[in-house]
Design an enzyme around this catalytic site. Structure first.
Site, mmCIF file in Angstrom:
data_model
loop_
_atom_site.group_PDB
_atom_site.id
_atom_site.type_symbol
_atom_site.label_atom_id
_atom_site.label_comp_id
_atom_site.label_asym_id
_atom_site.label_seq_id
_atom_site.Cartn_x
_atom_site.Cartn_y
_atom_site.Cartn_z
ATOM 1 N N ASP A 145 0.842 -1.196 0.000
ATOM 2 C CA ASP A 145 0.000 0.000 0.000
ATOM 3 C C ASP A 145 0.879 1.249 0.000
ATOM 4 O OD1 ASP A 145 -2.246 1.865 0.780
ATOM 5 O OD2 ASP A 145 -3.307 -0.028 1.050
ATOM 6 N N HIS A 220 -3.578 6.094 3.544
ATOM 7 C CA HIS A 220 -4.298 4.899 3.107
ATOM 8 C C HIS A 220 -3.690 3.615 3.668
ATOM 9 C CE1 HIS A 220 -5.865 1.913 0.165
ATOM 10 N NE2 HIS A 220 -6.856 2.772 -0.020
ATOM 11 N N SER A 586 -11.048 -0.883 -0.713
ATOM 12 C CA SER A 586 -9.755 -0.850 -0.015
ATOM 13 C C SER A 586 -9.922 -1.110 1.469
ATOM 14 C CB SER A 586 -9.077 0.507 -0.209
ATOM 15 O OG SER A 586 -8.517 0.628 -1.474
#
Length: 795
Positions: A145, A220, A586
């Site tokens: 990620d 994220h 996600s």
């Protein structure tokens, strides 16, 4: 609301929630007691010296192990402290002359990553998947990620033992130290961090020297990694809503960050070559599970399966007994948009949970809309002028651009001091609209879904107070029906103002609005509901494999975040949050990665396919009202192309009874049946030459779902093999598909020992030319092993 106030609220929340989440196994007979001393002598405006003196007096009441025992010092307004004490110690302190009372800290029901409670996992229970799976202890989860914020409390290693010997990544920790930090950046919880940038830099130029690190500067990666394997962290919230404890699906797992995404603002900054390198390294490091909250290529065909970096990387992970869990994509609700469709990838769609963050918009004519919001700081009893973005546009801005509040479209002379109504442009992110509203001087924003976004409300930490909603905004009186009084349940969407407005239309009649403070609502029904943005099947890369495989929570998920970026990731936003609310597949992918970690801990010898089967065959297609799962659109139920096998149920997945197992040679045979090049197939087999022999059918891959997209006039028979992973027993089959005749032979299987295998065949005949759906269920009276069936006749 300033950042100092956030900190103050967070301290209060921590003090109230403390006792609920203490790990008794670690602290033995010690329990959390609150020692109350009344009011402080320093008065209502303490200085830092006052607070230090108060804390010092609290330590003096404890034993020589005060620092170890002390949990909180209430040193501002409440005079007291919380500490881990033996019963005798508490009794001794209670006798002190200045002590008013000493009492056990009781449980409060305020919650944050509510998704785990919604999925049935309770820390203080005795028989959930958490306890059976030992909280994912010593399973290693690698997250590919944007990196990690190592200082996050989700990655603290207090109470962790030595790093498991199966970890082969050594002490590689490619993280920079922030100014003034003395924390061990990698530890016994966060056991490694690496970055991969060569491919990105080749296309975009060198990454700045101070950013060549696995540190997360976008947020994220920290969010997804903590959702999969973050430890228990009390006091998590955003804007003081969602108060509770953040935690991952495998809260005691070891975690590793692999940074492959580099832009702070562009989500499409993850180069495929970097991803492949990261997967390769993760395999070599010895991780058990890879979470990949990165979408694959769109518009793939069957021939792309051997030319896609994620697909190939995941294949090699599977070959090394590593499960790769990946996002289904955020391009719903349109059919055929699902990505990461290879059968060896665990592909996850998104759904809602039973918690909402809500605010009510009240119009001056009495009409109300209940919407979603994280923060409204306006006075709730004060009315503010309301304006549609198209009425507040600059003269040179088009209506098409202005309705979405695109940058540079709003006229400050028209919008300043008002609540502006914008239309949501993107499926899951609308922070640019909020920035434009703020730049134009708006006091707040109401954000309207487009029709394709349905009822899914995605709440974000906008730069102005904001309320998102679906349905109709305030309308001109001559445009028909009124906005709904409530959006629970919402009415059918009629033509909105934006469907009929023209450039020459007169301004909206004068209206004012009031916005209520944002609040957390628990127990929303129905839930789960399919997220409108979750990508849907059928699977273009291989139509005989149903995708997505399953759905999991992916709407308004609160988890750890990076202090290296703002909650909006906008450069104009100076705020920094320890936690943030994000949406998307996600977010649903790491939920399943965390659950897979529990199964891996309990069943360390299970293959990736067995873990995947256990989660899929125990999924549910019912919501918390025991009705079929709804889609995000009125009067529409979700189906297998939306949710695959259904919604994840970890407590059932941990003991599935039977599994559909798949090995490397089974996948190679599947590729043979799919018509792929023999030389390429053989190259995928790392331990020997593989030759395609005989005739095979793609329908016979031992997948936990059955998909037959091209039935002819004759019956089609598929073969499956079940492996017993529970006690001995007899399982009976039932199968039903609308518009089709289905038979199962044999329809009863008796297992006498663990890991015994039994094969059966099922035949289908269909009369209709469109897709029909049903299920095959094996049950021994306790376990329910369900496989969705999807069939279509081609002629």
């Amino acid at each position: 609301m300033g950042s100092s106030k956030f900190h103050y609220l967070r301290i209060i929340v921590l003090s109230f929630l403390l006792s609920t989440f203490l790990p008794e196994a670690v602290h033995g007979s010690k329990k959390c007691y609150i020692v109350y001393l009344g009011a402080h002598s320093h008065g209502p405006s303490p200085t830092s010296l006052d607070m230090e003196a108060a804390t010092s007096s609290h330590y003096n009441l404890l034993t020589s192990k005060a620092e170890e025992a002390m949990i909180y010092s209430y040193n501002k307004h409440i005079n007291g402290f919380a500490a881990l004490l033996e019963e005798e110690e508490a009794a001794h302190i209670a006798k002190k002359p200045n002590v008013i009372s000493v009492f056990l800290s009781k449980e409060h029901k305020l919650q944050t990553t509510r998704s785990w409670d919604f999925l049935g996992l309770r820390r203080d229970a005795k028989n959930t998947a958490w306890q059976k799976g030992r909280f994912g202890e010593n399973t290693i989860i690698g997250n590919i990620d944007t990196g990690v914020w190592p200082e996050s409390k989700s990655f603290r290693d207090r109470g962790y033992g030595p790093i498991p010997s199966k970890w082969r990544g050594g002490k590689v920790c490619e993280l920079d130290r922030v100014h003034g930090s003395s924390k061990n950046l990698c530890n016994r919880k966060l056991i490694g961090a690496r970055f991969f940038s060569d491919a990105f830099e080749a296309a975009n130029g060198k990454v700045k020297a101070n950013e060549r690190t696995a540190r997360d500067l976008q947020g994220h990666g920290t969010h997804t990694l903590s959702t999969a394997g973050g430890d228990f962290v009390p006091g998590a919230h955003v804007f003081a809503v969602g108060n509770g404890t953040a935690k991952g699906g495998s809260p005691k797992a070891r975690v590793v960050a692999y940074k492959v995404c580099w832009s702070r603002i562009d989500e499409n900054s993850c180069d495929e070559a970097d991803i492949m390198s990261a997967i390769d390294q993760a395999i070599n490091d010895g991780v058990d599970i890879i979470n990949l909250s990165v979408g694959g290529r769109r518009g793939v065909t069957a021939q792309d399966i051997l030319t896609d970096g994620v697909t190939l990387g995941a294949f090699h992970a599977m070959s090394n007994n590593i499960l790769c869990v990946a996002s289904a994509g955020n391009d719903g609700p349109y059919p055929g948009t699902v990505v990461n469709g290879a059968p060896w990838i665990f592909t996850i769609g998104a759904s809602t949970i039973d918690r909402d963050f809500t605010s009510t918009i009240t119009f001056s004519d009495g009409r109300k809309i209940i919407g979603g919001s994280l923060s409204v700081t306006l006075q709730p009893d004060e009315a503010f002028d309301f304006i549609l973005a198209t009425d507040g546009k600059l003269a040179n801005a088009t209506i098409q651009d202005a309705q979405f509040c695109k940058p540079g479209t709003l006229d400050p002379a028209k919008v300043k001091g008002k609540v502006v109504n914008c239309i949501r442009k993107d499926n899951i992110k609308s922070v640019v609209e909020g920035l434009e509203a703020k730049s134009a001087g708006a006091l707040a924003m109401s954000l309207q879904n487009q029709k394709q976004q349905g009822k899914t409300l995605t709440d974000e930490a906008h730069m102005v107070p904001s309320v998102s909603y679906h349905g109709q905004p305030a309308q001109k009186k001559n445009l028909g029906s009124q906005p709904p009084k409530s959006l629970h349940p919402p009415p059918k969407v009629q033509n909105t103002y934006y469907d009929v407005i023209t450039a020459t239309a007169p301004p909206t009649p004068s209206l004012t609005v009031k916005l209520s403070p944002a609040k957390t609502v628990i127990g929303t029904k129905p839930a789960p509901v399919m997220a409108s943005y979750s990508s849907r099947g059928p699977n273009k890369i291989q139509p005989s494999i149903l995708k997505p495989d399953i759905i999991a929570p992916g709407v308004n998920i609160l988890a750890a975040y990076s202090l290296g970026t703002s909650p909006t990731t906008l450069l104009q936003d100076p705020r920094r949050f320890e936690f943030n609310v994000l949406q998307g597949t996600s977010m649903s992918s790491p939920h399943v990665s965390g659950i897979a970690g529990l199964l891996k801990t309990l069943h360390p010898t299970w293959s990736p396919a067995a873990i995947k089967s256990a989660i899929m065959t125990t999924a549910t297609t019912r919501d918390n009202t025991n009705r079929p799962i709804q889609d995000a659109f009125d009067d529409k139920l979700a189906g297998p192309f939306d949710y695959g096998s259904g919604h994840v149920q970890p407590d059932l997945a941990i003991e599935p009874g039977l599994v559909y197992d798949i090995g490397l040679k089974d996948y190679l045979t599947f590729l043979c049946a799919s018509g792929y090049n023999q030389q390429l197939i053989s190259a995928l087999n790392y331990n020997s030459t593989f030759v395609c022999r005989g005739s095979h059918s793609v329908n016979d891959l031992n997948y936990p779902s059955i998909t037959l997209p091209n039935l002819g006039l004759d019956p089609v028979t598929v073969k499956r093999t079940l492996t017993n992973v529970g006690p001995p027993g007899t399982y009976n089959a039932t199968a039903k598909v609308d518009g089709s005749e289905v038979t199962v032979v044999p329809n009863s299987l008796t297992f006498t020992k663990m890991y015994e295998k039994k094969t059966f065949k099922t035949s289908s005949v269909i009369q209709r030319y469109k897709y029909q759906f049903g299920a095959l269920v094996w049950s021994d009276g306790k376990h329910i092993v369900r496989s969705p069936i999807t069939v279509r006749r081609r002629n």
